[in-house]
Design a protein around this motif. Structure first.
Motif, mmCIF file in Angstrom:
data_model
loop_
_atom_site.group_PDB
_atom_site.id
_atom_site.type_symbol
_atom_site.label_atom_id
_atom_site.label_comp_id
_atom_site.label_asym_id
_atom_site.label_seq_id
_atom_site.Cartn_x
_atom_site.Cartn_y
_atom_site.Cartn_z
ATOM 1 N N MET A 162 0.810 -1.219 0.000
ATOM 2 C CA MET A 162 0.000 0.000 0.000
ATOM 3 C C MET A 162 0.845 1.271 0.000
ATOM 4 S SD MET A 162 -2.786 -1.439 2.726
ATOM 5 C CE MET A 162 -4.035 -0.141 2.642
ATOM 6 N N PHE A 163 1.984 1.257 0.688
ATOM 7 C CA PHE A 163 2.808 2.464 0.753
ATOM 8 C C PHE A 163 3.293 2.909 -0.633
ATOM 9 C CE2 PHE A 163 3.879 1.408 5.383
ATOM 10 C CZ PHE A 163 3.084 2.422 5.880
ATOM 11 N N PRO A 164 4.057 2.087 -1.376
ATOM 12 C CA PRO A 164 4.541 2.559 -2.678
ATOM 13 C C PRO A 164 3.438 2.677 -3.722
ATOM 14 C CG PRO A 164 5.143 0.260 -2.382
ATOM 15 C CD PRO A 164 4.561 0.728 -1.078
ATOM 16 N N GLY A 165 2.452 1.780 -3.654
ATOM 17 C CA GLY A 165 1.371 1.840 -4.629
ATOM 18 C C GLY A 165 0.598 3.144 -4.544
ATOM 19 N N SER A 166 0.284 3.574 -3.324
ATOM 20 C CA SER A 166 -0.492 4.803 -3.153
ATOM 21 C C SER A 166 0.319 6.028 -3.546
ATOM 22 C CB SER A 166 -0.967 4.916 -1.697
ATOM 23 O OG SER A 166 0.131 4.922 -0.792
ATOM 24 N N LEU A 167 1.607 6.043 -3.203
ATOM 25 C CA LEU A 167 2.433 7.202 -3.529
ATOM 26 C C LEU A 167 2.631 7.332 -5.039
ATOM 27 C CD1 LEU A 167 4.150 9.570 -2.619
ATOM 28 C CD2 LEU A 167 6.053 7.993 -2.283
ATOM 29 N N THR A 168 2.921 6.222 -5.704
ATOM 30 C CA THR A 168 3.134 6.280 -7.150
ATOM 31 C C THR A 168 1.840 6.636 -7.875
ATOM 32 O OG1 THR A 168 4.750 4.517 -6.862
ATOM 33 C CG2 THR A 168 4.113 5.040 -9.104
ATOM 34 N N MET A 169 0.719 6.193 -7.349
ATOM 35 C CA MET A 169 -0.563 6.466 -7.981
ATOM 36 C C MET A 169 -0.868 7.963 -7.984
ATOM 37 S SD MET A 169 -4.031 4.269 -7.338
ATOM 38 C CE MET A 169 -4.349 4.887 -5.689
ATOM 39 N N ILE A 170 -0.571 8.644 -6.874
ATOM 40 C CA ILE A 170 -0.842 10.085 -6.854
ATOM 41 C C ILE A 170 0.203 10.845 -7.665
ATOM 42 C CG2 ILE A 170 -2.047 10.005 -4.647
ATOM 43 C CD1 ILE A 170 0.425 11.182 -3.334
#
Length: 543
Positions: free
Chosen positions: A130-138
């Protein structure tokens, strides 16, 4: 106008965030995801005292609850970055949240501390996605430096909001029922994150040239696990024990092998060319050192108020609101600062505030159960973290081309989380080693009845002063409780000093390392990422 990821948009207001499909929903999903992930991370901190009472844990076992989570996050965060690029960050976040559901259910039903370690590790796997996925998504949906700054500040704010709320949840359930109920709240929130991600977030990928790096993942995992195992168990087993020395040595060999593999891999999980950029390299170094200082101070505070002073869980929550709350409350301020102030100055200021706050904590009296002495130091540390965590992330994402945003995001998250993982390990090692030595020395000169002295010596050798400090008043060895309390106070005071020194070192490295570094000029909504409308590179400006 064509953006550097190949999509098109029109210039002017219609290209703004408010009118772009998926922007608001993606921010909402990413914010919810990082909130849940950090809630899962921080929840045990307010419950350490209750774990000790309910499950009969001792020093290193408490450390392993936090370490199991963070090791799972750090070890697989690189691979999760690749999986997000290959199959989509929205799917990755949803799968991670589903894993948090499983881990939280396991934790809520844990009959012993070993099962709680399993639940923490499962939660760590979920959060690691969730950490890298959410950051890269934004980062993918932001189309200007201003938008990106606002999105990163919002993401960082919800990161800290999860940590700030978790002690309240733990404290409330400890009052009305059991600490196990707090994990059921986490289950509900993780399910909400799954739903929000699948229904509102815009999917994004960057699959070109990305493949799983199995040799790199294996060597990195084995190396890190062995090194952290030795660091956690060293204070109680003894640093000279063969298994501790062996774990350090073999772990170091695996980490060296990881670097060699990544240099030759066709599709590495860690692209070492990222570190050719000095801003990214300096940001990476201070991310580890600075986050050791921050989470080390958080862990020391949870241990000081919980297993050492045995304070009520709701009282434990108060300092954590000051440690974690500023990053959420100051979202608008940090967003503006990221756009107007050079990251090196934000980082330096943040680390200096953390250093001062940690140093003030070294002056705390372990026999004083008042929360008033915690107000100023924890507030300074919290404000420092608010300035630092967003700046580290902004430096990383603004230092690399868009095609490497996924890897840069995963790398930055991994390094920040490596600091988070090392923080409790370093603090636990320093505090328990110092406390054990002080307790043994003071116990030898104490005027205790022979039966009490013998029992205290035996228990202290088996489980350390933290076990003596938790004995019932009429138990064998309980006469040494005051000696154990003083020893623990000495140990955790030294740990706070280590956090202060780490934060000061991070500030110095930032000032020296970022001197003269030049970064791309801030973008506005009419420019592409890194190019003018005419397609010419923009002139760099000094950081």
């Amino acid at each position: 106008m064509t953006l550097n990821n190949g999509t098109t948009t029109s210039s002017g207001p219609s290209a703004g965030a408010a009118r772009r499909p998926g922007y608001a929903g993606t921010l909402a999903a990413a914010s919810c995801a990082v909130f849940v992930a950090q809630l899962a991370n921080a929840l045990p901190a307010s419950l350490n005292g209750l774990f000790q009472q309910d499950l009969g844990t001792h020093g290193s076992q408490l450390t392993w609850i936090t370490a199991a989570f963070m090791i799972a996050v750090v070890v697989f965060e690189f691979t999760f970055g690749v999986l997000g690029d290959l199959f989509g960050r929205r799917r990755l976040i949803a799968a991670g949240a589903a894993m948090v559901v499983v881990g939280s259910i396991v934790s809520s039903l844990a009959p012993n501390v070993q099962t709680l370690w399993v639940g923490a590790a499962l939660n760590g796997l979920g959060a690691g996605a969730m950490f890298p996925g959410s950051l890269t998504m934004i980062a993918d949906v932001a189309r200007s430096a201003r938008e990106r700054a606002r999105a990163i500040a919002l993401w960082s704010g919800f990161l800290s909001a999860g940590a700030a709320v978790s002690p309240l949840i733990g404290g409330v359930f400890a009052k009305i029922g059991s600490w196990r109920g707090s994990y059921l709240v986490l289950v509900a929130l993780a399910l909400a994150s799954v739903l929000l991600s699948l229904t509102m977030a815009k999917e994004s990928k960057a699959a070109e040239g990305r493949r799983l790096d199995v040799p790199g993942q294996i060597t990195f995992a084995l190396g890190l696990i062995l090194v952290l195992y030795a660091a956690v168990e060293g204070p109680e087993k003894g640093w000279g024990e063969p298994d501790i020395i062996g774990a350090f040595a073999v772990g170091a060999c695996f980490l060296v092998a990881f670097v060699l593999i990544e240099r030759r891999a066709d599709s590495p999980i860690l692209n070492l060319t990222l570190f050719k950029d000095r801003a990214f390299t300096v940001g990476s170094i201070v991310a580890v050192i600075g986050m050791i200082a921050f989470l080390g101070a958080c862990f020391a505070t949870s241990m000081w108020l919980g297993p050492v002073q045995h304070q009520d869980p709701l009282r434990v929550a108060v300092p954590f609101l000051l440690l974690q709350g500023p990053a959420f409350v100051l979202i608008p301020v940090v967003s503006r600062l990221l756009h107007k102030v050079a990251p090196n100055w934000l980082l330096t200021t943040g680390f200096l505030l953390m250093a001062v706050g940690s140093f003030l904590c070294t002056r705390l009296d372990v026999t004083d159960t008042s929360l008033t002495p915690f107000i100023l130091p924890t507030l300074l540390i919290g404000i420092g973290f608010a300035l630092g965590v967003s700046s580290i992330t902004a430096v990383a994402l603004n230092s690399v081309p868009g095609r490497l945003a996924g890897m840069a995001s995963a790398t930055t998250n991994m390094l920040r989380d490596l600091g988070f993982a090392l923080g409790p390990v370093v603090v636990g090692a320093v505090a328990l080693s110092r406390a054990g030595d002080t307790f043994s020395s003071n116990l030898a000169g104490a005027d205790l009845p022979p039966d009490q002295l013998g029992a205290a010596t035996e228990i202290g050798q088996a489980a350390g002063p933290i076990a003596i400090n938790s004995l019932p008043p009429d138990a064998p060895g309980a006469a040494a409780r005051s000696i154990a309390l003083d020893a623990l106070g000495s140990g955790y005071s030294l740990a706070y000093m280590v956090c202060a020194v780490a934060a000061l070192v991070a500030a110095i490295v930032t000032v020296v390392g970022m001197a003269g570094v030049r970064a791309p000029q801030a973008l506005d909504t009419e420019n592409t990422a890194g190019k003018t409308p005419a397609g010419q590179p923009q002139a760099p400006t000094a950081v």
